[in-house]
Write a protein that holds these residues in place. Sequence first.
Motif, PDB file in Angstrom:
ATOM      1  N   ALA A  29       0.827  -1.203   0.000  1.00 24.02           N
ATOM      2  CA  ALA A  29       0.000   0.000   0.000  1.00 24.02           C
ATOM      3  C   ALA A  29       0.863   1.255   0.000  1.00 24.02           C
ATOM      4  CB  ALA A  29      -0.928  -0.009   1.215  1.00 24.02           C
ATOM      5  N   ARG A  30       1.918   1.230   0.796  1.00 25.17           N
ATOM      6  CA  ARG A  30       2.815   2.385   0.855  1.00 25.17           C
ATOM      7  C   ARG A  30       3.506   2.595  -0.491  1.00 25.17           C
ATOM      8  NH1 ARG A  30       5.742   5.063   4.926  1.00 25.17           N
ATOM      9  NH2 ARG A  30       6.728   6.846   3.950  1.00 25.17           N
ATOM     10  N   LEU A  31       3.883   1.504  -1.146  1.00 27.01           N
ATOM     11  CA  LEU A  31       4.549   1.591  -2.442  1.00 27.01           C
ATOM     12  C   LEU A  31       3.668   2.291  -3.471  1.00 27.01           C
ATOM     13  CD1 LEU A  31       6.841   0.768  -4.432  1.00 27.01           C
ATOM     14  CD2 LEU A  31       5.592  -1.371  -4.771  1.00 27.01           C
ATOM     15  N   LEU A  32       2.404   1.880  -3.563  1.00 22.40           N
ATOM     16  CA  LEU A  32       1.509   2.471  -4.555  1.00 22.40           C
ATOM     17  C   LEU A  32       1.190   3.921  -4.231  1.00 22.40           C
ATOM     18  CD1 LEU A  32      -0.947  -0.504  -5.166  1.00 22.40           C
ATOM     19  CD2 LEU A  32       1.090   0.131  -6.464  1.00 22.40           C
ATOM     20  N   GLY A  33       1.025   4.217  -2.936  1.00 20.99           N
ATOM     21  CA  GLY A  33       0.785   5.612  -2.555  1.00 20.99           C
ATOM     22  C   GLY A  33       1.956   6.507  -2.889  1.00 20.99           C
ATOM     23  N   ASP A  34       3.174   6.017  -2.600  1.00 16.25           N
ATOM     24  CA  ASP A  34       4.373   6.791  -2.933  1.00 16.25           C
ATOM     25  C   ASP A  34       4.517   6.961  -4.449  1.00 16.25           C
ATOM     26  OD1 ASP A  34       4.932   7.000  -0.289  1.00 16.25           O
ATOM     27  OD2 ASP A  34       6.576   5.551  -0.266  1.00 16.25           O
ATOM     28  N   PHE A  35       4.156   5.923  -5.196  1.00 14.32           N
ATOM     29  CA  PHE A  35       4.242   5.985  -6.660  1.00 14.32           C
ATOM     30  C   PHE A  35       3.350   7.094  -7.197  1.00 14.32           C
ATOM     31  CE2 PHE A  35       3.043   3.683 -10.823  1.00 14.32           C
ATOM     32  CZ  PHE A  35       4.007   4.397 -11.524  1.00 14.32           C
ATOM     33  N   ALA A  36       2.122   7.167  -6.697  1.00 11.85           N
ATOM     34  CA  ALA A  36       1.203   8.218  -7.148  1.00 11.85           C
ATOM     35  C   ALA A  36       1.743   9.604  -6.793  1.00 11.85           C
ATOM     36  CB  ALA A  36      -0.179   8.009  -6.531  1.00 11.85           C
ATOM     37  N   SER A  37       2.248   9.754  -5.567  1.00 16.67           N
ATOM     38  CA  SER A  37       2.769  11.059  -5.142  1.00 16.67           C
ATOM     39  C   SER A  37       3.980  11.479  -5.974  1.00 16.67           C
ATOM     40  CB  SER A  37       3.145  11.002  -3.656  1.00 16.67           C
ATOM     41  OG  SER A  37       2.016  10.722  -2.853  1.00 16.67           O
ATOM     42  N   GLU A  38       4.876  10.526  -6.198  1.00 19.23           N
ATOM     43  CA  GLU A  38       6.083  10.852  -6.960  1.00 19.23           C
ATOM     44  C   GLU A  38       5.761  11.177  -8.421  1.00 19.23           C
ATOM     45  OE1 GLU A  38       9.073  11.264  -5.890  1.00 19.23           O
ATOM     46  OE2 GLU A  38       8.821  10.598  -3.823  1.00 19.23           O
ATOM     47  N   ALA A  39       4.806  10.449  -9.010  1.00 21.78           N
ATOM     48  CA  ALA A  39       4.431  10.722 -10.400  1.00 21.78           C
ATOM     49  C   ALA A  39       3.844  12.128 -10.541  1.00 21.78           C
ATOM     50  CB  ALA A  39       3.433   9.671 -10.885  1.00 21.78           C
ATOM     51  N   ALA A  40       3.047  12.526  -9.549  1.00 22.39           N
ATOM     52  CA  ALA A  40       2.475  13.874  -9.590  1.00 22.39           C
ATOM     53  C   ALA A  40       3.572  14.937  -9.509  1.00 22.39           C
ATOM     54  CB  ALA A  40       1.476  14.037  -8.444  1.00 22.39           C
ATOM     55  N   LYS A  41       4.557  14.716  -8.650  1.00 18.39           N
ATOM     56  CA  LYS A  41       5.644  15.685  -8.505  1.00 18.39           C
ATOM     57  C   LYS A  41       6.498  15.759  -9.765  1.00 18.39           C
ATOM     58  CE  LYS A  41       6.082  14.980  -3.501  1.00 18.39           C
ATOM     59  NZ  LYS A  41       6.964  14.445  -2.415  1.00 18.39           N
ATOM     60  N   LEU A  42       6.839  14.596 -10.304  1.00 21.66           N
ATOM     61  CA  LEU A  42       7.698  14.577 -11.488  1.00 21.66           C
ATOM     62  C   LEU A  42       7.041  15.251 -12.686  1.00 21.66           C
ATOM     63  CD1 LEU A  42       9.137  10.952 -11.243  1.00 21.66           C
ATOM     64  CD2 LEU A  42      10.444  13.071 -10.996  1.00 21.66           C
ATOM     65  N   SER A  43       5.751  15.016 -12.867  1.00 26.12           N
ATOM     66  CA  SER A  43       5.047  15.568 -14.025  1.00 26.12           C
ATOM     67  C   SER A  43       4.534  16.979 -13.789  1.00 26.12           C
ATOM     68  CB  SER A  43       3.880  14.660 -14.406  1.00 26.12           C
ATOM     69  OG  SER A  43       2.923  14.609 -13.348  1.00 26.12           O
ATOM     70  N   GLY A  44       4.507  17.413 -12.530  1.00 26.90           N
ATOM     71  CA  GLY A  44       3.956  18.718 -12.212  1.00 26.90           C
ATOM     72  C   GLY A  44       2.450  18.763 -12.302  1.00 26.90           C
ATOM     73  N   CYS A  45       1.793  17.600 -12.273  1.00 26.38           N
ATOM     74  CA  CYS A  45       0.335  17.524 -12.368  1.00 26.38           C
ATOM     75  C   CYS A  45      -0.298  17.607 -10.979  1.00 26.38           C
ATOM     76  CB  CYS A  45      -0.094  16.217 -13.043  1.00 26.38           C
ATOM     77  SG  CYS A  45       0.309  16.137 -14.797  1.00 26.38           S
ATOM     78  N   GLU A  46      -1.522  18.112 -10.960  1.00 17.05           N
ATOM     79  CA  GLU A  46      -2.250  18.190  -9.698  1.00 17.05           C
ATOM     80  C   GLU A  46      -2.799  16.835  -9.270  1.00 17.05           C
ATOM     81  OE1 GLU A  46      -2.522  20.022 -12.410  1.00 17.05           O
ATOM     82  OE2 GLU A  46      -3.610  21.894 -12.071  1.00 17.05           O
ATOM     83  N   LEU A  47      -2.958  15.918 -10.227  1.00 20.05           N
ATOM     84  CA  LEU A  47      -3.587  14.627  -9.930  1.00 20.05           C
ATOM     85  C   LEU A  47      -2.746  13.492 -10.495  1.00 20.05           C
ATOM     86  CD1 LEU A  47      -6.141  12.907  -9.030  1.00 20.05           C
ATOM     87  CD2 LEU A  47      -6.930  13.191 -11.390  1.00 20.05           C
ATOM     88  N   ALA A  48      -2.604  12.428  -9.718  1.00 21.20           N
ATOM     89  CA  ALA A  48      -2.009  11.179 -10.207  1.00 21.20           C
ATOM     90  C   ALA A  48      -2.770  10.025  -9.578  1.00 21.20           C
ATOM     91  CB  ALA A  48      -0.525  11.096  -9.861  1.00 21.20           C
ATOM     92  N   GLN A  49      -3.171   9.055 -10.388  1.00 23.31           N
ATOM     93  CA  GLN A  49      -3.928   7.900  -9.923  1.00 23.31           C
ATOM     94  C   GLN A  49      -3.214   6.617 -10.348  1.00 23.31           C
ATOM     95  OE1 GLN A  49      -7.618   8.707 -12.004  1.00 23.31           O
ATOM     96  NE2 GLN A  49      -8.608   9.437 -10.117  1.00 23.31           N
ATOM     97  N   VAL A  50      -3.292   5.603  -9.492  1.00 23.42           N
ATOM     98  CA  VAL A  50      -2.766   4.281  -9.815  1.00 23.42           C
ATOM     99  C   VAL A  50      -3.932   3.305  -9.788  1.00 23.42           C
ATOM    100  CG1 VAL A  50      -1.195   2.423  -9.161  1.00 23.42           C
ATOM    101  CG2 VAL A  50      -0.506   4.805  -8.839  1.00 23.42           C
ATOM    102  N   TYR A  51      -4.198   2.680 -10.937  1.00 22.07           N
ATOM    103  CA  TYR A  51      -5.243   1.670 -11.059  1.00 22.07           C
ATOM    104  C   TYR A  51      -4.594   0.303 -11.246  1.00 22.07           C
ATOM    105  CZ  TYR A  51      -8.630   5.427 -12.000  1.00 22.07           C
ATOM    106  OH  TYR A  51      -9.422   6.540 -11.919  1.00 22.07           O
ATOM    107  N   LEU A  52      -5.181  -0.729 -10.623  1.00 21.27           N
ATOM    108  CA  LEU A  52      -4.736  -2.101 -10.835  1.00 21.27           C
ATOM    109  C   LEU A  52      -5.902  -2.949 -11.323  1.00 21.27           C
ATOM    110  CD1 LEU A  52      -2.421  -2.856  -7.769  1.00 21.27           C
ATOM    111  CD2 LEU A  52      -1.794  -2.060 -10.044  1.00 21.27           C
ATOM    112  N   LEU A  53      -5.613  -3.853 -12.225  1.00 21.78           N
ATOM    113  CA  LEU A  53      -6.634  -4.777 -12.709  1.00 21.78           C
ATOM    114  C   LEU A  53      -6.932  -5.844 -11.664  1.00 21.78           C
ATOM    115  CD1 LEU A  53      -5.399  -5.273 -16.375  1.00 21.78           C
ATOM    116  CD2 LEU A  53      -7.637  -4.372 -15.726  1.00 21.78           C
ATOM    117  N   ASP A  54      -8.183  -6.313 -11.625  1.00 22.14           N
ATOM    118  CA  ASP A  54      -8.517  -7.399 -10.722  1.00 22.14           C
ATOM    119  C   ASP A  54      -8.037  -8.725 -11.317  1.00 22.14           C
ATOM    120  OD1 ASP A  54     -10.245  -7.912 -12.760  1.00 22.14           O
ATOM    121  OD2 ASP A  54     -12.081  -7.756 -11.565  1.00 22.14           O
TER     122      ASP A  54
END
Length: 504
Positions: A29-54
Amino acid sequence: MFADIVQPLAYAEALLGTYSRLSQAAHSARLLGDFASEAAKLSGCELAQVYLLDASHSALGLSAESLDGLLQPREVASLPADYHGGELLQFSLCQNRAVSVESLGSGLYPTDFLPACARGWDSLLCVPLVGESDVVEGLLVCASAECRNLQGFSQSFGQLGRFVMAQFSLLQRLRGPEDSSVIDGIDTCASGYGLIGKSAVMRHTYQLISKVLHSPYTVLLNGETGTGKEVVARAIHDCSPRRTKAFIVQNCAAFPENLLESELFGYRRGAFTGADRDREGLFDAAEGGTLLLDEIGDMPLALQAKLLRVLQEGEIRPLGSNDSHKINVRIIAATHRDLQAMVAQGLFREDLYYRLAQFPIELPPLRQRENDILELARHFAVRACAFLSRDLPNWSDAALDHLCSYGFPGNVRELKGMVERAVLLCEGGEFQPEHFTLRLDGLPIDRSLNLRERMEQVERTLLLDCLRKNDGNRTLVARELGLPRRTLLYRLGRLNITDAESQA
């Protein structure tokens, strides 16, 4: 890869730092949360989402979302979404291609999967997350309210996503299927904040945490010894906007009054004998982060007045200094004591109590958590086996029934120690009841004993219970029983209570 990136060298350095930080995540859970936060920072976007397939690859689950720099908690029931309803997501998944759109505001593409935005979303980037065997396992979505070309991030984000999925798979294997923090692509941290337990009382605790997560209010964690107050405090910090700053814990019962004051507030050179240099206190060390004051009920009354000023004014004055300065620290207090009763007895300041209890959270004892005992036991067994590099034994029905029949007066801490001991004792491939030594509530009374001997037996049992509840801290035991410490030590010696017994 960085041809379309402004300042490619700075971006490459930031990307390298991202790899380093993501590699340190200990939980899925921490890995995916950090991934979303880091992607937002790197891209300069206000939003970043991580989706996983079931498991059936027919639906996406929103596992992490970073909005305006904050991780967004969500209810599990609202997470699953049929990705066939979104053309952009469907195309990116099915074609395994990154999709960049600069004109979302035109209304040509459905964006129901994005949260509401006052300005409206204008730019979007979808990057497939490829796992082992080159199979697409999810999507990274970045969105901005400004018109921007995000295509330049697609290749580096694709490589970063591949690394994250490899780490995710590794963490899942290490933690085991019984203790997975992400189930069917849905992040339980979104509702449980990395905590373990699905009982009604724990779900209520998760709801309370979600209410205070993004507010500056002081939180008071109350619960029996061993219920996980420090774990909950860390979860609040890790899922809050302060997660990138320090999380510091100070046990208020561990120091006498004068040392605790200098530890918290710091001091200036010459403030007292031996102060040969300036030293910052824990309030300064936790600047921008969170300070947990554990066992706040044991803080001396004189120091309580100084803590009250910190909470009211947001400033501290180090020992030996004439000047005060502002601090930005979130205070979380924890105690196993009844502070309201202590206020009535004059042992705790009433004004400080109401200031600390802006948002109280009562942590339930383990005996009230229904089937959480089994889930926690499996979790501790997985961690212990991973630490010892041993294969995980199976659980016999008899062992599980044995655990469920016990009241666990020491709560989660007692269960953790019991399971870790069982891992060492289990030489076969299955846990058995004899691997778990359950402490009886009391000693059987020998009918042949006289009155004095029976009273000594009852006294011995009471003292052992208090020692174990307070982790062998004799000062706390004496205070709880209303005895002078010297009297307590005399009784322990008379009853032949050893240190080993008090820590059992």
